[in-house]
Design an enzyme around this catalytic site. Structure first.
Site, PDB file in Angstrom:
ATOM      1  N   ARG A  26       1.119  -8.875  13.687  1.00  0.00           N
ATOM      2  CA  ARG A  26       0.458  -7.844  12.879  1.00  0.00           C
ATOM      3  C   ARG A  26      -0.511  -8.472  11.872  1.00  0.00           C
ATOM      4  O   ARG A  26      -1.575  -7.914  11.596  1.00  0.00           O
ATOM      5  CB  ARG A  26       1.496  -6.979  12.164  1.00  0.00           C
ATOM      6  CG  ARG A  26       2.121  -5.938  13.103  1.00  0.00           C
ATOM      7  CD  ARG A  26       3.472  -5.435  12.642  1.00  0.00           C
ATOM      8  NE  ARG A  26       3.433  -4.826  11.345  1.00  0.00           N
ATOM      9  CZ  ARG A  26       4.478  -4.759  10.520  1.00  0.00           C
ATOM     10  NH1 ARG A  26       5.642  -5.288  10.877  1.00  0.00           N
ATOM     11  NH2 ARG A  26       4.362  -4.168   9.370  1.00  0.00           N
ATOM     12  N   ARG A  32      -8.359   1.217  10.410  1.00  0.00           N
ATOM     13  CA  ARG A  32      -7.838  -0.132  10.560  1.00  0.00           C
ATOM     14  C   ARG A  32      -8.789  -1.036  11.321  1.00  0.00           C
ATOM     15  O   ARG A  32      -8.485  -2.191  11.580  1.00  0.00           O
ATOM     16  CB  ARG A  32      -6.529  -0.055  11.315  1.00  0.00           C
ATOM     17  CG  ARG A  32      -5.390  -0.751  10.553  1.00  0.00           C
ATOM     18  CD  ARG A  32      -4.231  -0.684  11.417  1.00  0.00           C
ATOM     19  NE  ARG A  32      -2.992  -1.212  11.013  1.00  0.00           N
ATOM     20  CZ  ARG A  32      -2.090  -0.597  10.284  1.00  0.00           C
ATOM     21  NH1 ARG A  32      -2.354   0.544   9.718  1.00  0.00           N
ATOM     22  NH2 ARG A  32      -0.911  -1.136  10.128  1.00  0.00           N
ATOM     23  N   ARG A  38      12.637  -1.549   9.945  1.00  0.00           N
ATOM     24  CA  ARG A  38      11.701  -1.129  10.985  1.00  0.00           C
ATOM     25  C   ARG A  38      11.727  -2.105  12.156  1.00  0.00           C
ATOM     26  O   ARG A  38      11.768  -3.311  11.967  1.00  0.00           O
ATOM     27  CB  ARG A  38      10.295  -1.072  10.406  1.00  0.00           C
ATOM     28  CG  ARG A  38       9.931   0.305   9.911  1.00  0.00           C
ATOM     29  CD  ARG A  38       8.657   0.292   9.137  1.00  0.00           C
ATOM     30  NE  ARG A  38       7.569  -0.396   9.839  1.00  0.00           N
ATOM     31  CZ  ARG A  38       6.356  -0.542   9.337  1.00  0.00           C
ATOM     32  NH1 ARG A  38       6.071  -0.075   8.143  1.00  0.00           N
ATOM     33  NH2 ARG A  38       5.423  -1.179  10.007  1.00  0.00           N
ATOM     34  N   LYS A  63       0.824  -1.219   0.000  1.00  0.00           N
ATOM     35  CA  LYS A  63       0.000   0.000   0.000  1.00  0.00           C
ATOM     36  C   LYS A  63       0.852   1.260   0.000  1.00  0.00           C
ATOM     37  O   LYS A  63       0.618   2.186  -0.755  1.00  0.00           O
ATOM     38  CB  LYS A  63      -0.880   0.100   1.261  1.00  0.00           C
ATOM     39  CG  LYS A  63      -1.744  -1.070   1.588  1.00  0.00           C
ATOM     40  CD  LYS A  63      -2.628  -0.764   2.808  1.00  0.00           C
ATOM     41  CE  LYS A  63      -1.899  -0.550   4.123  1.00  0.00           C
ATOM     42  NZ  LYS A  63      -1.286  -1.728   4.719  1.00  0.00           N
ATOM     43  N   ARG A  66      12.272  -5.915   3.591  1.00  0.00           N
ATOM     44  CA  ARG A  66      11.886  -4.505   3.509  1.00  0.00           C
ATOM     45  C   ARG A  66      12.926  -3.601   4.162  1.00  0.00           C
ATOM     46  O   ARG A  66      13.428  -3.890   5.243  1.00  0.00           O
ATOM     47  CB  ARG A  66      10.537  -4.355   4.216  1.00  0.00           C
ATOM     48  CG  ARG A  66       9.948  -2.993   4.135  1.00  0.00           C
ATOM     49  CD  ARG A  66       8.450  -3.070   4.114  1.00  0.00           C
ATOM     50  NE  ARG A  66       7.891  -3.199   5.455  1.00  0.00           N
ATOM     51  CZ  ARG A  66       6.590  -3.087   5.702  1.00  0.00           C
ATOM     52  NH1 ARG A  66       5.737  -2.886   4.714  1.00  0.00           N
ATOM     53  NH2 ARG A  66       6.141  -3.222   6.917  1.00  0.00           N
TER      54      ARG A  66
END
Ligand code: ADP
Ligand code: ZN
Length: 210
Positions: A169, A90, A158, A14, A125
């Site tokens: 998550r 969310r 992160r 996203k 990532r």
């Protein structure tokens, strides 16, 4: 001003889609709830201090905390702008708070990616802490390993991108966020794109759908 909501699991891409589209069209504004929260944590604001523990566990921060940040951004956004709202709402409670602001919602676009490929995506990532550009060691590597193409800053991983937290998550996503797919379908606002086509085609598909 109107709003396009980006729906999709952590690692669905996203943020990459929204930042690309916003970079090539000044009428689009990318608003990422995660970036707003990480900014508040880095600055040590009261909201950031409160949010930090939740984020490190991969849990959602309290609705009121993130809703206030989003309301502030909506209030300061004027003119002929489409806000690409990434990471908010969310859960259904947040979706109702967004409705109460009266801000017009143009569409909610689901970036659909199977769970089976999410873990690998998140493991590779990398992010630029300065300009927020996103990279992936395999699918979207920077020109120089570990360095941001745009601003030369050293890329970081992160804190919440470790495998245990990623799993938490995903659980939160399925339980709290996935019900929003039906929520927006019922309102006639839902569009879905295949999020496994590579960054360029994903962005193009999103643009066509929104
Ligand atoms: P991702 O989509 O990859 O999980 P984000 O950057 O959107 O990452 O979010 C990182 C973290 O910030 C979340 O795990 C959560 O703790 C917090 N967060 C972001 N947006 C929200 C939100 N709308 N409500 C509650 N918590 C949020
Ligand atoms: Zn950078």
């Amino acid at each position: 001003m109107n709003i396009v909501i980006l729906l999709g699991a952590p690692g669905s891409g996203k943020g990459t889609i929204a930042s690309r589209l916003a970079a090539e069209d000044t009428n689009l504004k990318h608003v990422s709830s995660g970036d707003l929260l990480r900014g508040a944590v880095a600055k040590g604001t009261p909201a950031g201090v409160e949010a930090k523990g939740y984020m490190e566990k991969g849990a959602l921060v309290p609705d009121a905390l993130i809703a206030q940040m989003i309301k502030d951004v909506i209030a300061e956004t004027e003119g002929d702008v489409t806000m690409l709202l990434d990471g908010f709402p969310r859960n259904v409670a947040q979706a109702k708070i967004l409705e109460e602001t009266g801000a017009p919602i143009r569409s909610a676009v689901l970036v659909d990616v199977p769970d089976s490929i999410i873990a690998g995506r998140i493991a590779g990532r990398r992010t630029c802490p300065k300009c927020k550009a996103g990279y992936h060691v395999v699918s979207l590597p920077p020109k120089v390993e570990g360095i941001c193409d745009h601003c030369g800053t050293a890329l970081t991983i992160r804190k919440d991108d470790n495998p245990d937290t990623v799993n938490d998550r995903l659980v939160v996503y399925h339980r709290e966020t996935e019900p929003l797919i039906q929520f927006y379908k019922d309102k006639g606002l839902l569009k879905t794109i295949d999020g496994d086509q590579g960054p360029d085609k994903n962005a193009a598909a999103f643009k066509a759908a929104m």
